[in-house]
Design a protein around this motif. Structure first.
Motif, PDB file in Angstrom:
ATOM      1  N   GLN A 162      42.119  38.928  44.541  1.00 18.02           N
ATOM      2  CA  GLN A 162      42.728  40.067  43.867  1.00 18.02           C
ATOM      3  C   GLN A 162      41.722  41.207  43.805  1.00 18.02           C
ATOM      4  N   LEU A 163      42.164  42.395  44.219  1.00 15.32           N
ATOM      5  CA  LEU A 163      41.310  43.579  44.076  1.00 15.32           C
ATOM      6  C   LEU A 163      41.340  44.048  42.635  1.00 15.32           C
ATOM      7  N   VAL A 164      40.155  44.269  42.036  1.00 15.25           N
ATOM      8  CA  VAL A 164      40.052  44.744  40.651  1.00 15.25           C
ATOM      9  C   VAL A 164      39.106  45.938  40.611  1.00 15.25           C
ATOM     10  N   GLY A 165      39.305  46.765  39.634  1.00 19.51           N
ATOM     11  CA  GLY A 165      38.421  47.903  39.438  1.00 19.51           C
ATOM     12  C   GLY A 165      37.490  47.670  38.267  1.00 19.51           C
ATOM     13  N   ILE A 166      36.190  47.834  38.504  1.00 27.22           N
ATOM     14  CA  ILE A 166      35.179  47.669  37.444  1.00 27.22           C
ATOM     15  C   ILE A 166      34.280  48.894  37.486  1.00 27.22           C
ATOM     16  N   CYS A 167      34.301  49.662  36.361  1.00 24.13           N
ATOM     17  CA  CYS A 167      33.473  50.871  36.244  1.00 24.13           C
ATOM     18  C   CYS A 167      33.694  51.822  37.433  1.00 24.13           C
ATOM     19  N   GLY A 168      34.969  51.930  37.830  1.00 28.84           N
ATOM     20  CA  GLY A 168      35.304  52.865  38.884  1.00 28.84           C
ATOM     21  C   GLY A 168      35.013  52.375  40.290  1.00 28.84           C
ATOM     22  N   GLU A 169      34.622  51.127  40.428  1.00 23.46           N
ATOM     23  CA  GLU A 169      34.305  50.593  41.750  1.00 23.46           C
ATOM     24  C   GLU A 169      35.188  49.388  42.043  1.00 23.46           C
ATOM     25  N   LYS A 170      35.619  49.237  43.301  1.00 18.59           N
ATOM     26  CA  LYS A 170      36.485  48.128  43.683  1.00 18.59           C
ATOM     27  C   LYS A 170      35.678  46.853  43.903  1.00 18.59           C
ATOM     28  N   TYR A 171      36.223  45.764  43.357  1.00 15.77           N
ATOM     29  CA  TYR A 171      35.634  44.442  43.557  1.00 15.77           C
ATOM     30  C   TYR A 171      36.744  43.472  43.958  1.00 15.77           C
ATOM     31  N   LEU A 172      36.351  42.476  44.700  1.00 17.83           N
ATOM     32  CA  LEU A 172      37.283  41.425  45.102  1.00 17.83           C
ATOM     33  C   LEU A 172      36.995  40.188  44.255  1.00 17.83           C
ATOM     34  N   LEU A 173      37.976  39.847  43.401  1.00 17.20           N
ATOM     35  CA  LEU A 173      37.845  38.659  42.557  1.00 17.20           C
ATOM     36  C   LEU A 173      38.506  37.492  43.287  1.00 17.20           C
ATOM     37  N   GLY A 174      37.684  36.499  43.625  1.00 17.52           N
ATOM     38  CA  GLY A 174      38.187  35.372  44.411  1.00 17.52           C
ATOM     39  C   GLY A 174      38.183  34.062  43.649  1.00 17.52           C
ATOM     40  N   PHE A 175      39.218  33.266  43.860  1.00 15.76           N
ATOM     41  CA  PHE A 175      39.333  31.921  43.294  1.00 15.76           C
ATOM     42  C   PHE A 175      39.657  30.967  44.444  1.00 15.76           C
ATOM     43  N   PHE A 176      38.951  29.851  44.524  1.00 22.00           N
ATOM     44  CA  PHE A 176      39.351  28.849  45.516  1.00 22.00           C
ATOM     45  C   PHE A 176      39.019  27.448  45.024  1.00 22.00           C
ATOM     46  N   GLU A 177      39.827  26.500  45.516  1.00 25.69           N
ATOM     47  CA  GLU A 177      39.671  25.090  45.133  1.00 25.69           C
ATOM     48  C   GLU A 177      39.448  24.253  46.385  1.00 25.69           C
ATOM     49  N   ASP A 178      38.624  23.225  46.233  1.00 30.31           N
ATOM     50  CA  ASP A 178      38.347  22.300  47.331  1.00 30.31           C
ATOM     51  C   ASP A 178      39.496  21.296  47.421  1.00 30.31           C
ATOM     52  N   ILE A 179      40.234  21.325  48.525  1.00 30.64           N
ATOM     53  CA  ILE A 179      41.360  20.398  48.710  1.00 30.64           C
ATOM     54  C   ILE A 179      41.079  19.419  49.848  1.00 30.64           C
TER      55      ILE A 179
END
Length: 668
Positions: A297-314
Motif C-alpha cells: 500500500q502506498l502511504v504518505g508520511i511527512c509529504g513523502e511517498k512510502y510503500l508499506l509492505g506486508f508478507f507471510e511465508d507460505i
C-alpha cells in the motif's frame, strides 16, 4: 465583566494571550479552509469516485465470468439472431446492474457489446454510450473473449454530485475545526501537560504491535526503493538483520526472484496505490527459496511517498498443498476404485480405478445414486451397512458383487469409511473397491477341482464294485430275454437299456477318477475331427439340425486320441441339445498366440447369468435327463492335457473354447 471560563484555571495575562492566540488560530485556518478545503476535498472526492468507478467495473466484470459468449452458450442461443441474443444477455445482466445500483445509487453503469452493437444492460437506461452533454467522470473496461475485445463495461457519475459532496465536506471540516479550537483552548493545559507521556506510550505500543506481528512488515521509500524500517518477522523470514536491511535498496538486498511478476505488481501499485494477495518467491540470506503472499500500500508520511509492505511465508503451506496434490494424484490414478458417497447415497467423486472396474466415466456417474453399482441381491446388505455406519458401528471390509455399466457382474472387496465434519457428524462415506474377480474365479476353480477329486475318489472306490453285479444282472436279463413271452420282452429291453445307461454314467465317473498318466502321442486335431465328423453329422441329421466344420491350419500336439474324442463328442452333443431344430452347430480349429484352439458354437439361447459360475461343477445340469457329468469330464480331460476351457455366451448362442499348448511333451 465576569471572568471567562479559562480565567478559573489560568492567570489573567495568560488567559488573554490564549484567547488572542485562539482567535488568530481560528481565523487563519478558517480562511484557508474556506478556499483550500473545497479544492482539496474535490480532488480527494474525485479520486475516491474514480476508485469507486473502477471497483464497480471490476464487480460487473467478475459477475459475467469469462465473457458474454459463456452466457449465450449456457442459454443455448449461440447462432440465434442478434435481437434474441441481446434480449437474453439483457435478461441476465440487467438484474446484476440493478442489484449493484442499489449499493451505489449515485453511479450510472452498464454493459455494451461490440459484436451486437448494442447496450445490453444499463442503469439509468441508455441506448448508446453517451452522456448527453453531461459533465461526468467515467471509467470503461474492455470485455475479452479469446483475447479479442468484444465489448465494454462502464460506470460514471455526474461532477455535480462530486461538487456537492466537496462543499458538504468543506462545511463539515469548518464546523469541526471551530469545535476543535474551542476544545483545544479549554483542554490545552491538560493536553500539553500529558503530551510527551502519551506520545511515548504510543511509540511503545506501536513498536510492540509492529514487531509482534506474525507477518513481515517493511517500509520502503517509493522514490528510491530504500528500506527505512522492518519488523522482527521480516528478519526471521529473510534471515537479514535490521542493520543489514535499512539503508539498502530492494535490488541491493537481492530478495526478488521472478522479476517479471514484481514489475507487474509495481505497475499496479503505481496505478492504483495498492496491490493485495501477490504470490511470489524470494531469496533468503542463505539463498533458500521461500514462497510468500504479499500486499503493498502506498502511504504518505511527512509529504513523502512510502510503500508499506506486508508478507507471510507460505512455504510450508505450499509443501502441504504439493503433498495433498500428490496424494490426490495417487488416489485419482490408483487401480482400486476410490469414490465418495453422500449420506443419502449420491456419488460425489470418482477416480480412474473406479472407471476401470465399473465402466462408468466420472461424468456418467457423479450425481447418480450408488445403487447403480450394486446388484439387486446387494440392496439390503447396503442398507444394513449404511445403518451400522450411521450408528457408529465398525464395518469390516467385505466381499460383494457389483454391476458394471454393460450389465456384467464384478466381484469386489469393499471397505466403507465414514467422512465426518469438524463436529463429528457423518457427512459422507469413502468407499474403496478392489476387483477380486480373478481371486474368486480361482477359488471357484479350486472348489470345482476339489469336487472332481472327491468324486474321482468315490468313483474309483465303488465303480468296480457296482459294475460286477450289474454285469451279472445284465447277463441274466439277456439270457432270459429270449425265453419269456413277447408281451414282457419289452420290459427286459428297458431294463437292459437302463443298465447300459448306468454303466455309461459309471464310465464317466471313472473318466473323472482317472489319475494314471495318460498316454499321449503326436496328433493333429483336424484328423481326429475328420474321423468322428460323419458320426456327429449323422447325429445332427437325426436331430434335424446342421453341423459344419471350419478347419484351420493348426500345429500338432501331444494328445490321447480316445480322450480327445470323448471331449469333442460331449461338447458337440451339448451344442446340438442347446440348438433349436433347423439351427447350426459350428466346429472350428485355429491358432491363437501359439495355442491350438478347438471351438464349438451353438445357436441356442445362451447360458443364464446365474448358471455361469456353476459350469463344470459335477452333477450340475439344466437338462431334464442330464447327469451333470459331461462338462466335468471335459474339464478333467483338458486338465490332463495341460489345456484349459473358456466359454462365451449370449442371447445368440454359446461358444466353448478349448486351448491346447502346441508343444511336444509326454509322448509315448
Amino acid at each position: 465583566m465576569k471572568a471567562g471560563l479559562l480565567s478559573r484555571f489560568l492567570p489573567q495575562q495568560i488567559t488573554r494571550r490564549i484567547y488572542f492566540g485562539a482567535i488568530i488560530l481560528t481565523l487563519i485556518p478558517a480562511i484557508f479552509i474556506a478556499f483550500a478545503v473545497p479544492a482539496s476535498t474535490l480532488r480527494v472526492t474525485k479520486s475516491e469516485k474514480e476508485k469507486q468507478l473502477y471497483k464497480i467495473v471490476g464487480l460487473l466484470n467478475a459477475a459475467i465470468g469469462n465473457s458474454y459468449s459463456d452466457i449465450l452458450k449456457e442459454k443455448g442461443v449461440v447462432g440465434k439472431s442478434s435481437q434474441v441474443q441481446v434480449k437474453i444477455l439483457h435478461d441476465v445482466l440487467q438484474p446484476i446492474i440493478d442489484e449493484t445500483v442499489k449499493e451505489y445509487p449515485e453511479i450510472g453503469m452498464g454493459y455494451y457489446s461490440l459484436e451486437l452493437d448494442s447496450v445490453l444492460a444499463a442503469n439509468p437506461p441508455v441506448k448508446s454510450i453517451a452522456w448527453n452533454g453531461q459533465d461526468v467522470i467515467w471509467y470503461s473496461y474492455p470485455v475479452y473473449d479469446n483475447g479479442n475485445v468484444v465489448g465494454h463495461i462502464w460506470s460514471y457519475t455526474n461532477k455535480e454530485t462530486i461538487y456537492a459532496s466537496a462543499f458538504k465536506t468543506a462545511l463539515f471540516v469548518l464546523i469541526i475545526w471551530f469545535l476543535f479550537v474551542v476544545v483545544l483552548i479549554f483542554a490545552s493545559n491538560k493536553i500539553f501537560g500529558g503530551y510527551n507521556l502519551r506520545l511515548h506510550m504510543l511509540e511503545e505500543r506501536f513498536s510492540l504491535v509492529f514487531n509482534a506481528s506474525p507477518a513481515a512488515i517493511c517500509l520502503i521509500r517509493w522514490a528510491d526503493g530504500i528500506y527505512t524500517n522492518i519488523n522482527t518477522s521480516f528478519e526471521k523470514i529473510t534471515g537479514h538483520s535490521k542493520h543489514e536491511v535499512i539503508g539498502k535498496s530492494v535490488e541491493e538486498l537481492g530478495l526478488k526472484i521472478n522479476y517479471e511478476y514484481w514489475s507487474k505488481a509495481e505497475e499496479l501499485i503505481e496505478r492504483f496505490g495498492y496491490f493485495k494477495g501477490f504470490h511470489a518467491k524470494i531469496h533468503t540470506k542463505t539463498q533458500e527459496i521461500r514462497d510468500i503472499v504479499a500486499s503493498y500500500q502506498l502511504v504518505g508520511i511527512c509529504g513523502e511517498k512510502y510503500l508499506l509492505g506486508f508478507f507471510e511465508d507460505i512455504s510450508e503451506i505450499k509443501k502441504i498443498e504439493k503433498n495433498i496434490n500428490e496424494l490426490l494424484e495417487i488416489i485419482k490414478n490408483g487401480r482400486d476404485a476410490i469414490f465418495r458417497v453422500s449420506s443419502n447415497g449420491t456419488i460425489l467423486n470418482w477416480n480412474n480405478g473406479a472407471e476401470e472396474i465399473y465402466g462408468y466415466s466420472s461424468g456418467e456417474v457423479i450425481g447418480k445414486h450408488v445403487s447403480i453399482l450394486a446388484t439387486e441381491d446387494q440392496y439390503e446388505i447396503v442398507k444394513t451397512i449404511n445403518k451400522k455406519l450411521l450408528e457408529d458401528e465398525v464395518v469390516k471390509p467385505y466381499n460383494a458383487t457389483g454391476c458394471r455399466k454393460d450389465g456384467s457382474i464384478v466381484d469386489v472387496s469393499l471397505s466403507v469409511t465414514p467422512v465426518r465434519d469438524s463436529q463429528g457428524t457423518i457427512k459422507a462415506f469413502s468407499l474403496i473397491a478392489r476387483d477380486i474377480s480373478e481371486q474368486i474365479k480361482l477359488q471357484r476353480e479350486m472348489a470345482r477341482l476339489e469336487g472332481l477329486n472327491l468324486i474321482g475318489q468315490m468313483a474309483a472306490s465303488i465303480s468296480h464294485e457296482i459294475r460286477n453285479p450289474m454285469t451279472t444282472v445284465k447277463g441274466f436279463l439277456q439270457l432270459l430275454q429270449g425265453r419269456v413271452d413277447s408281451n414282457i420282452a419289452e420290459y427286459f429291453e428297458l431294463m437292459i437299456e437302463e443298465l447300459n445307461r448306468a454303466n455309461s454314467i459309471i464310465g464317466e465317473f471313472l473318466s473323472l477318477a482317472r489319475n494314471k498318466a495318460t498316454k499321449m502321442k503326436q496328433q493333429n486335431m483336424n484328423n481326429i475331427i475328420d474321423a468322428i465328423f460323419p458320426l456327429l453329422e449323422a447325429d445332427a441329421i437325426k436331430r434335424e439340425k446342421k453341423l459344419s466344420f471350419e478347419k484351420g491350419q493348426i500345429s500338432e500336439l501331444a494328445a490321447n486320441e480316445r480322450e480327445i474324442r470323448q471331449l469333442m463328442l460331449n461338447l458337440v452333443r451339448n451344442g446340438m441339445e442347446a440348438t433349436p431344430q433347423g439351427g447350426r452347430v459350428t466346429i472350428k480349429t485355429y491358432m491363437d498366440e501359439g495355442n491350438v484352439v478347438f471351438a464349438v458354437h451353438d445357436q441356442g439361447n445362451g447360458i443364464k447369468p446365474e448358471f455361469t459360475d456353476k459350469i463344470g461343477t459335477p452333477f450340475f445340469t439344466t437338462k431334464e435327463e442330464g447327469t451333470g457329468l459331461g462338462l466335468p469330464v471335459c474339464y478333467s480331460i483338458a486338465e490332463r492335457h495341460n489345456a484349459w476351457i473358456n466359454f462365451d455366451t449370449g442371447p445368440k448362442g454359446t461358444t466353448f473354447f478349448v486351448y491346447f499348448k502346441a508343444v511336444e511333451s509326454n509322448i509315448d
